[in-house]
Design an enzyme around this catalytic site. Structure first.
Site, PDB file in Angstrom:
ATOM      1  N   TRP A   1     -85.577 -65.446  -9.671  1.00 30.63           N
ATOM      2  CA  TRP A   1     -84.814 -64.193  -9.784  1.00 30.63           C
ATOM      3  C   TRP A   1     -83.354 -64.393  -9.438  1.00 30.63           C
ATOM      4  O   TRP A   1     -82.468 -63.740 -10.001  1.00 30.63           O
ATOM      5  CB  TRP A   1     -85.478 -63.075  -8.980  1.00 30.63           C
ATOM      6  CG  TRP A   1     -86.798 -62.715  -9.608  1.00 30.63           C
ATOM      7  CD1 TRP A   1     -88.045 -62.965  -9.117  1.00 30.63           C
ATOM      8  CD2 TRP A   1     -86.986 -62.107 -10.898  1.00 30.63           C
ATOM      9  NE1 TRP A   1     -89.000 -62.538 -10.021  1.00 30.63           N
ATOM     10  CE2 TRP A   1     -88.383 -62.021 -11.109  1.00 30.63           C
ATOM     11  CE3 TRP A   1     -86.135 -61.649 -11.896  1.00 30.63           C
ATOM     12  CZ2 TRP A   1     -88.935 -61.471 -12.278  1.00 30.63           C
ATOM     13  CZ3 TRP A   1     -86.679 -61.104 -13.053  1.00 30.63           C
ATOM     14  CH2 TRP A   1     -88.065 -61.020 -13.237  1.00 30.63           C
TER      15      TRP A   1
ATOM     16  N   ASP B   1     -80.731 -58.461  -3.674  1.00 35.58           N
ATOM     17  CA  ASP B   1     -81.800 -57.996  -4.552  1.00 35.58           C
ATOM     18  C   ASP B   1     -83.048 -57.951  -3.683  1.00 35.58           C
ATOM     19  O   ASP B   1     -83.666 -58.980  -3.403  1.00 35.58           O
ATOM     20  CB  ASP B   1     -81.984 -58.969  -5.721  1.00 35.58           C
ATOM     21  CG  ASP B   1     -83.198 -58.616  -6.584  1.00 35.58           C
ATOM     22  OD1 ASP B   1     -83.898 -57.628  -6.272  1.00 35.58           O
ATOM     23  OD2 ASP B   1     -83.439 -59.347  -7.573  1.00 35.58           O
TER      24      ASP B   1
ATOM     25  N   LYS C   1     -92.630 -52.063  -7.036  1.00 36.29           N
ATOM     26  CA  LYS C   1     -93.419 -52.856  -6.083  1.00 36.29           C
ATOM     27  C   LYS C   1     -93.719 -52.023  -4.841  1.00 36.29           C
ATOM     28  O   LYS C   1     -94.861 -51.639  -4.616  1.00 36.29           O
ATOM     29  CB  LYS C   1     -92.675 -54.145  -5.739  1.00 36.29           C
ATOM     30  CG  LYS C   1     -92.515 -55.032  -6.980  1.00 36.29           C
ATOM     31  CD  LYS C   1     -91.217 -55.774  -6.949  1.00 36.29           C
ATOM     32  CE  LYS C   1     -90.836 -56.386  -8.274  1.00 36.29           C
ATOM     33  NZ  LYS C   1     -91.858 -57.063  -9.046  1.00 36.29           N
TER      34      LYS C   1
HETATM   35  N1  PMP Z   1     -85.636 -59.231  -8.978  1.00 37.60           N
HETATM   36  C1  PMP Z   1     -86.819 -59.473  -8.393  1.00 37.60           C
HETATM   37  C2  PMP Z   1     -86.831 -60.089  -7.038  1.00 37.60           C
HETATM   38  C3  PMP Z   1     -87.994 -59.146  -9.072  1.00 37.60           C
HETATM   39  O1  PMP Z   1     -89.183 -59.386  -8.508  1.00 37.60           O
HETATM   40  C4  PMP Z   1     -87.933 -58.567 -10.363  1.00 37.60           C
HETATM   41  C5  PMP Z   1     -89.168 -58.157 -11.135  1.00 37.60           C
HETATM   42  N2  PMP Z   1     -90.330 -58.745 -10.847  1.00 37.60           N
HETATM   43  C6  PMP Z   1     -86.678 -58.370 -10.920  1.00 37.60           C
HETATM   44  C7  PMP Z   1     -85.554 -58.692 -10.208  1.00 37.60           C
HETATM   45  C8  PMP Z   1     -86.543 -57.761 -12.286  1.00 37.60           C
HETATM   46  O2  PMP Z   1     -86.823 -56.423 -12.153  1.00 37.60           O
HETATM   47  P1  PMP Z   1     -86.953 -55.399 -13.353  1.00 37.60           P
HETATM   48  O3  PMP Z   1     -88.134 -55.805 -14.146  1.00 37.60           O
HETATM   49  O4  PMP Z   1     -87.114 -54.112 -12.617  1.00 37.60           O
HETATM   50  O5  PMP Z   1     -85.674 -55.438 -14.119  1.00 37.60           O
END
Ligand code: PMP
Length: 360
Positions: A102, A172, A196
């Protein structure tokens, strides 16, 4: 089939009490004669729901008045772009700490808007740890420092808050927000997708210090301009009303359970149960450095991957589902967010012990 124990990384398990209440209120919210889904976002009913959700989130996280709380859309992925668009403030460079999947996604998006300086990286050991701050090289002219405070796929979590001096720290926190108390004042900005620990997919929370907003790049779409959204109470356009309502119910649920300190106690206990079992086992392994293990996402492997499919099949038979690891890393992953009861983790450990016994 009754309800299962759902170990999905997200969209993820929600508190059963929240789902029951949403069901009870689905056709007629508080004698309004309407479902929340059917309400005008500008009507007094929905405005009261949105204001209460924000107030409860502020109370839970002890968010000071000089921080704005925004309820946006586009997921954390939209924030990968919105953060540089809003926070560069005339600067050209931002620091990023690369802890895995991520963090890399955040950096790739930011590169469209600025120079990304990788202040530290855990790539040398396959992203199995958080680089300690004494190994970071921060740029004095960075607009902000970005961390991924819990790597959902790698299962690596910061259990400390970096000190970035006067340079705003951005996190994040998608996959561990609300799992424990944090000192919001140490951050310039915290963002998280809701799916989550907060509620349904479709809602993204941004908590941002007021003095950092108001100088977005001219190309910034209005819906991603924090100042415009703050001035419009996150209702520049139609917000994801039902997702905000469910998030509000989750905030109330956390408050009823004793707030974030209580969440932390239970989450620490759940994680301890699972990691202690993994550490004592020769049949399973978990790759993350002990000090940096995530309390929310626990990746593990079977030493014999030929048994993976059988493991997942038998787990499912017991009502233990969504344990397959992310497609990019394989193996297994148990996500044990706030709404996963301790009984779910106990049942998982029991099953894993029996499976190892039978197949070891
Ligand atoms: N950052 C993290 C730490 C994540 O776990 C996720 C999704 N699993 C995201 C970003 C991306 O999020 P989204 O699908 O809400 O755009």
């Amino acid at each position: 089939m009754g309800r299962v124990y759902n170990f999905s990384a997200g969209p993820a398990v929600l508190p059963e009490e929240v789902l029951v209440r949403a069901r009870d209120e689905l056709l007629d919210w508080c004698a309004s004669g309407m479902s929340v889904m059917e309400m005008s976002h500008r009507g007094k009913e929905f405005v009261s729901i949105a204001r209460k959700a924000e107030a409860d989130l502020r109370e839970l996280m002890a968010i000071p008045a000089h921080y704005k709380v925004l309820f946006l859309q586009g997921g954390a992925t939209a924030q990968f772009a919105a953060v540089p668009m809003n926070l560069l403030r005339g600067k050209r460079k931002a620091d990023y700490v690369n802890t895995g999947h991520w963090a890399k996604r955040a950096m790739a998006e930011a590169r469209k808007y600025c120079e990304v300086h990788v202040a530290a990286s855990a790539e040398d050991r396959n992203f199995s740890y958080v680089p300690p701050q004494d190994r970071w090289s921060l740029s004095p002219d960075a607009a902000y420092v970005h961390i991924t405070s819990n790597e959902t796929i790698g299962g690596v979590e910061y259990h400390w808050i970096p000190d970035t001096g006067d340079v705003p720290l951005v996190a994040d926190a998608s996959s561990h927000i609300l799992s424990r108390p944090i000192d919001v004042t140490r951050f310039g900005l915290i963002y998280a997708g809701a799916q989550k620990n907060i509620g349904p997919a479709g809602l993204t929370i941004v908590i941002v210090r007021e003095d950092l907003i108001g100088s977005a790049l001219p190309i910034t779409p209005s819906i991603f301009d924090y100042k415009v959204q703050a001035d419009n109470e996150s209702m520049l356009n139609t917000p994801p009303t039902f997702a905000i309502y469910i998030a509000g119910l989750v905030f109330e649920w956390i408050k009823d359970k004793g707030g974030l300190a209580a969440m932390e106690r239970i989450n620490a206990e759940k994680a301890r149960l699972l990691y202690d079992f993994l550490d004592a086992s020769d049949f399973y392994a978990t790759p993350v450095a002990k000090a940096d293990r995530s309390r929310m996402n626990v990746p593990f492997t079977l030493r014999n991957p030929a048994l993976d499919e059988e493991f997942l099949r038998q787990a499912k038979e017991r009502g233990l589902v969504q344990l397959k690891g992310h497609r990019s890393v394989g193996g297994m992953r148990a996500s044990i967010y706030n709404a996963m009861p301790i009984e779910g983790v106990q049942r998982l450990v029991e099953f894993m012990r029996e499976f190892a016994h039978k197949h070891g």
